[in-house]
Motif scaffolding. Structure first.
Motif, PDB file in Angstrom:
ATOM      1  N   THR A  97      -7.022 -29.394   6.874  1.00 10.20           N
ATOM      2  CA  THR A  97      -6.517 -30.763   6.933  1.00 10.20           C
ATOM      3  C   THR A  97      -7.099 -31.536   5.756  1.00 10.20           C
ATOM      4  OG1 THR A  97      -6.390 -30.687   9.352  1.00 10.20           O
ATOM      5  CG2 THR A  97      -6.356 -32.860   8.317  1.00 10.20           C
ATOM      6  N   ALA A 128      -7.439 -35.310   3.921  1.00 10.57           N
ATOM      7  CA  ALA A 128      -7.327 -36.733   4.241  1.00 10.57           C
ATOM      8  C   ALA A 128      -7.924 -37.586   3.128  1.00 10.57           C
ATOM      9  CB  ALA A 128      -8.042 -37.040   5.560  1.00 10.57           C
ATOM     10  N   GLN A 129      -7.426 -38.814   3.031  1.00 10.65           N
ATOM     11  CA  GLN A 129      -8.053 -39.880   2.255  1.00 10.65           C
ATOM     12  C   GLN A 129      -8.454 -40.950   3.257  1.00 10.65           C
ATOM     13  OE1 GLN A 129      -5.162 -41.070  -0.723  1.00 10.65           O
ATOM     14  NE2 GLN A 129      -6.290 -40.055  -2.362  1.00 10.65           N
ATOM     15  N   GLY A 130      -9.748 -41.093   3.491  1.00  9.79           N
ATOM     16  CA  GLY A 130     -10.199 -42.013   4.528  1.00  9.79           C
ATOM     17  C   GLY A 130      -9.690 -41.577   5.884  1.00  9.79           C
ATOM     18  N   GLU A 131      -9.006 -42.464   6.597  1.00  7.67           N
ATOM     19  CA  GLU A 131      -8.473 -42.156   7.922  1.00  7.67           C
ATOM     20  C   GLU A 131      -7.052 -41.600   7.861  1.00  7.67           C
ATOM     21  OE1 GLU A 131     -10.323 -42.418  10.707  1.00  7.67           O
ATOM     22  OE2 GLU A 131     -11.951 -42.966   9.330  1.00  7.67           O
ATOM     23  N   ARG A 132      -6.495 -41.474   6.681  1.00 10.78           N
ATOM     24  CA  ARG A 132      -5.102 -41.062   6.537  1.00 10.78           C
ATOM     25  C   ARG A 132      -4.997 -39.577   6.239  1.00 10.78           C
ATOM     26  NH1 ARG A 132      -3.365 -42.784   2.077  1.00 10.78           N
ATOM     27  NH2 ARG A 132      -1.138 -42.737   2.559  1.00 10.78           N
ATOM     28  N   THR A 133      -4.306 -38.852   7.103  1.00 10.81           N
ATOM     29  CA  THR A 133      -4.050 -37.434   6.872  1.00 10.81           C
ATOM     30  C   THR A 133      -2.907 -37.292   5.876  1.00 10.81           C
ATOM     31  OG1 THR A 133      -4.796 -36.805   9.078  1.00 10.81           O
ATOM     32  CG2 THR A 133      -3.360 -35.252   7.924  1.00 10.81           C
TER      33      THR A 133
END
Length: 291
Positions: free
Chosen positions: A103, A105-110
């Protein structure tokens, strides 16, 4: 070599250096990595970068097995130039095969989720049809030759970190061919060592170029070079044999289907000797540009 050719070659080589830097995994915790981003050329993180990074992170948790396949879903568009984090789930280790889920991600964004499979594959037997007939790379124009002809310098000023030779213009640069397939030669422009998974990752990165264009090229609603817009939904690649991507490979692409707002494109990748090394599929969201 002209000064323009020399400058283009320098930009391509510099881009490759930056891409290889984006392939360097920084461990954060067990099976958790951080990587810098390839400098952005598009309005979102290039999907090929995420695909290759997912494969490399998964491979870092596997011993003694080569990549067999990758099946990835693009979830959200990433911000170009920003680092991403990768978490690997060790789904299974068998005697000859291993499966991993990655997985990104950038921060909380998948941004992407992928399943990667690895296999301790024997050397033989081998059976595959002959490679497509095609002029050699030295007989085809460079990608940038078409770009200059179309008076669009974007792909010259911000070239992919690849040497690409292609026999016809891309659809967004002019009128496409009516042929059912299109082939282009591709490789990285210098020696990159002997690590097998790095070559597989570089090939994976390169497979994301121009599959979407196959959906634009033959779309029934295409009225001009910019009348359609698209997004990659998912991407799959199967590795049939080890890859040496600082050597020439021929990527032959075709549109399989258009159904509503989705198009499916397929690619077959052969080495210079004509042996099939990988097969690629990509599902693409294609819509007409809003007026």
């Amino acid at each position: 070599m002209s000064s323009d050719d020399s400058s283009l070659e320098e930009r391509i080589l510099h881009g490759l250096d930056r891409l290889l830097h984006a392939f360097e995994l920084e461990p954060i915790a067990d099976d958790h990595f951080r990587v810098v981003a390839e400098p952005g050329r598009f309005d979102r993180v290039f999907g090929g970068q995420l695909l290759a990074q997912a494969l490399l992170a998964a491979a870092a948790t596997v011993d003694g097995k080569a990549p067999q396949s990758l099946h990835a879903y693009f979830v959200e568009g990433g911000i170009p130039g920003e680092a991403v984090e990768l978490v690997v789930d060790r789904v299974r280790d068998g005697r000859s095969m291993s499966t991993r889920r990655t997985t990104i991600a950038q921060g909380e964004r998948t941004l992407l989720t992928a399943i990667c499979s690895f296999h301790d594959n024997p050397e033989g037997p081998h059976l595959a049809g002959p490679g497509p007939g095609s002029p050699g790379p030295d007989e085809m124009p460079r990608l940038q030759d078409w770009v200059v002809h179309a008076n669009d310098r974007f792909w010259v000023d911000y070239p992919p970190p690849l040497d690409i030779r292609i026999g016809e213009s891309l659809s967004f640069l002019g009128e496409p061919s009516t042929a059912t397939t299109r082939s282009h030669w591709m490789r990285v422009p210098r020696h990159v060592g002997d690590v097998q998974v790095l070559h597989a990752a570089l090939l994976t990165y390169a497979t994301d170029y121009f599959l979407m264009d196959m959906a634009f090229r033959s779309h029934p609603a295409r009225s001009n070079p910019t009348s359609l817009r698209g997004t990659s939904l998912d991407h799959a690649i199967w590795f049939h044999r080890p890859v040496r991507f600082d050597e020439w490979h021929l990527h032959t692409q075709e549109l399989v289907a258009i159904s509503g707002h989705r198009g499916l494109a397929r690619g077959s990748i052969h080495g210079a000797a004509g042996r099939l090394v990988a097969t690629v599929m990509q599902d693409i969201l294609v819509r007409e540009q809003s007026r």
